[in-house]
Motif scaffolding. Structure first.
Motif, PDB file in Angstrom:
ATOM      1  N   GLY A  13       0.818  -0.921   0.129  1.00 42.07           N
ATOM      2  CA  GLY A  13       0.024  -0.013  -0.066  1.00 42.07           C
ATOM      3  C   GLY A  13       0.754   1.487  -0.041  1.00 42.07           C
ATOM      4  N   LYS A  14       2.050   1.155   0.879  1.00 43.75           N
ATOM      5  CA  LYS A  14       2.774   2.246   0.756  1.00 43.75           C
ATOM      6  C   LYS A  14       4.056   2.394  -0.311  1.00 43.75           C
ATOM      7  CE  LYS A  14       1.730   2.232   5.704  1.00 43.75           C
ATOM      8  NZ  LYS A  14       2.415   1.981   6.924  1.00 43.75           N
ATOM      9  N   ALA A  15       4.340   1.330  -0.856  1.00 41.61           N
ATOM     10  CA  ALA A  15       5.506   1.063  -1.698  1.00 41.61           C
ATOM     11  C   ALA A  15       5.794   2.076  -2.740  1.00 41.61           C
ATOM     12  CB  ALA A  15       5.514  -0.358  -2.276  1.00 41.61           C
ATOM     13  N   ARG A  16       6.725   2.578  -2.797  1.00 46.83           N
ATOM     14  CA  ARG A  16       7.210   3.840  -3.883  1.00 46.83           C
ATOM     15  C   ARG A  16       8.709   3.881  -4.003  1.00 46.83           C
ATOM     16  NH1 ARG A  16       4.722   9.528  -2.512  1.00 46.83           N
ATOM     17  NH2 ARG A  16       2.848   8.271  -2.416  1.00 46.83           N
ATOM     18  N   LYS A  17       9.184   4.216  -5.083  1.00 46.87           N
ATOM     19  CA  LYS A  17      10.580   4.287  -5.016  1.00 46.87           C
ATOM     20  C   LYS A  17      10.749   5.257  -4.182  1.00 46.87           C
ATOM     21  CE  LYS A  17      11.008   2.567  -9.853  1.00 46.87           C
ATOM     22  NZ  LYS A  17      11.734   1.396  -9.587  1.00 46.87           N
ATOM     23  N   GLN A  18      12.380   5.123  -3.445  1.00 52.74           N
ATOM     24  CA  GLN A  18      12.645   6.038  -2.590  1.00 52.74           C
ATOM     25  C   GLN A  18      13.731   6.830  -3.557  1.00 52.74           C
ATOM     26  OE1 GLN A  18      14.966   4.306   0.459  1.00 52.74           O
ATOM     27  NE2 GLN A  18      15.721   6.551   1.111  1.00 52.74           N
ATOM     28  N   ARG A  19      13.689   8.028  -3.446  1.00 55.42           N
ATOM     29  CA  ARG A  19      14.746   8.984  -4.258  1.00 55.42           C
ATOM     30  C   ARG A  19      16.053   9.331  -3.350  1.00 55.42           C
ATOM     31  NH1 ARG A  19      13.762  12.730  -8.451  1.00 55.42           N
ATOM     32  NH2 ARG A  19      15.652  13.060  -8.085  1.00 55.42           N
ATOM     33  N   VAL A  20      17.117   8.810  -4.158  1.00 54.33           N
ATOM     34  CA  VAL A  20      18.492   8.848  -3.379  1.00 54.33           C
ATOM     35  C   VAL A  20      19.401   9.725  -4.463  1.00 54.33           C
ATOM     36  CG1 VAL A  20      17.978   7.118  -1.716  1.00 54.33           C
ATOM     37  CG2 VAL A  20      19.026   6.563  -3.984  1.00 54.33           C
ATOM     38  N   LYS A  45      14.921  -2.185  -7.779  1.00 55.06           N
ATOM     39  CA  LYS A  45      13.850  -1.816  -8.014  1.00 55.06           C
ATOM     40  C   LYS A  45      13.060  -0.944  -6.863  1.00 55.06           C
ATOM     41  CE  LYS A  45      11.309  -5.605  -9.405  1.00 55.06           C
ATOM     42  NZ  LYS A  45      10.598  -6.710  -9.470  1.00 55.06           N
ATOM     43  N   HIS A  46      13.692  -0.603  -5.759  1.00 56.10           N
ATOM     44  CA  HIS A  46      12.979   0.256  -4.802  1.00 56.10           C
ATOM     45  C   HIS A  46      13.368   1.738  -4.663  1.00 56.10           C
ATOM     46  CE1 HIS A  46      10.484  -2.715  -2.865  1.00 56.10           C
ATOM     47  NE2 HIS A  46      11.558  -3.496  -2.969  1.00 56.10           N
ATOM     48  N   PHE A  47      14.530   1.976  -5.733  1.00 54.47           N
ATOM     49  CA  PHE A  47      15.342   3.062  -5.699  1.00 54.47           C
ATOM     50  C   PHE A  47      15.211   4.043  -7.099  1.00 54.47           C
ATOM     51  CE2 PHE A  47      17.443   0.942  -2.365  1.00 54.47           C
ATOM     52  CZ  PHE A  47      17.567   1.790  -1.420  1.00 54.47           C
ATOM     53  N   HIS A  48      15.060   5.205  -6.841  1.00 56.41           N
ATOM     54  CA  HIS A  48      15.181   6.194  -8.032  1.00 56.41           C
ATOM     55  C   HIS A  48      16.443   6.872  -7.579  1.00 56.41           C
ATOM     56  CE1 HIS A  48      14.563   8.677 -11.679  1.00 56.41           C
ATOM     57  NE2 HIS A  48      15.086   9.776 -10.933  1.00 56.41           N
TER      58      HIS A  48
END
Length: 277
Positions: A13-20, A45-48
């Motif tokens: 429900g909360k999953a979105r790419k983390q900006r680093v 897959k979890h990062f931008h």
């Protein structure tokens, strides 16, 4: 909430790419049976990220000389990196000793992908870091390559044991644990080798007037000071499953898959307890 807590793949429900700002990964060894490609694909897959450094030994040319082993999971890692590049991430591939066949093409640029032997990275807080695989500072690799090949064979045996151990740990519901990483902390000669490597590469930073180094090669992830030098080792995706993450304020975090899995188990346990409370 820490960055690793935000990586939970079950948090749909909360999953979105983390900006680093930056990701560093090294020693993936695509083309070998011990490469943890599935875990790496999930991590990416979890990062931008604005920039991804591949800090050497991403493709294992040594192993591929003896025969091709390349399952779909290894292709998926390449596809993930190409997708990130297509979406604006700068990908800098720093060559290592296992992918030294690429060194003849250093300075090659293909869109957002650049091939280099080393790079200088400036963090958001102004530190200048040498990004290099590190085999140049390993006396065995540089001057006694036959010993490096011999050591590689012994290391493969340890990784085979590691693979079977984690197969059964997974079967019984335990998280990932690295036998080979554990041995590095316990065997005196390995500890001394790591210390000598860190001192040599830190000395090079002092000579160049740099604030620190990001490297790989020895499959031993760490963030620490060596004298006045910031020493940051990415680790690997064969035994430890580790990476470095630069946040927008310039702080650099060491990600460990085992720690991430433990946090996820604790979070799920807490969710089960809450309704009963």
């Amino acid at each position: 909430m820490s960055s690793v807590e935000r990586l939970d793949p079950n948090n749909k429900g909360k999953a979105r790419k983390q900006r680093v700002r930056t990701l560093w990964i090294s020693d993936v060894h695509l083309g070998t049976r011990d490469c943890q490609a599935e875990h790496l694909s999930q991590f990416l897959k979890h990062f931008h990220a604005d920039r991804v450094y591949l800090v050497g030994d991403i493709i294992d040319g040594w192993k591929l000389r003896g025969g091709i082993y390349w399952p779909q999971a290894h292709t998926n890692v390449i596809r993930r990196l190409l997708t990130m590049s297509k979406r604006g991430t700068e990908v800098i591939y720093v060559t290592g000793n296992h992918d030294e066949f690429l060194r003849r093409y250093s300075a090659l640029m293909l869109g957002n992908i650049q091939l280099v032997d080393e790079a200088i990275h400036e963090t958001a807080d102004g530190r200048k870091l040498l990004v290099i695989h590190g085999d140049q500072f390993d006396v065995i690799t540089r001057y006694h390559k036959w010993l490096a090949f011999l050591g590689d064979s012994a290391y493969e045996l340890t990784l085979t044991l590691n693979r079977w151990l984690n197969h059964w740990r997974g079967h019984w519901g335990y998280g990932y644990w690295s036998l080979s990483a554990y041995l590095k902390h316990k065997v005196k000669s390995a500890v001394n080798f790591i210390s000598d490597f860190e001192e040599a590469i830190a000395h090079e930073c002092v000579k160049r007037g740099l604030d620190g180094v990001v490297c790989g090669h020895i499959h031993h992830a760490e963030i620490r000071k060596v004298g006045a030098v910031d020493y940051l080792n990415c680790g690997d995706w064969v035994e430890s499953c580790t990476a470095l993450i630069e946040h927008w304020d310039g702080t650099i975090e060491l990600y460990r898959l085992a720690d991430d899995q433990a946090r996820q188990v604790e979070a799920r346990a807490a969710e089960l307890i809450e309704p009963a409370a």
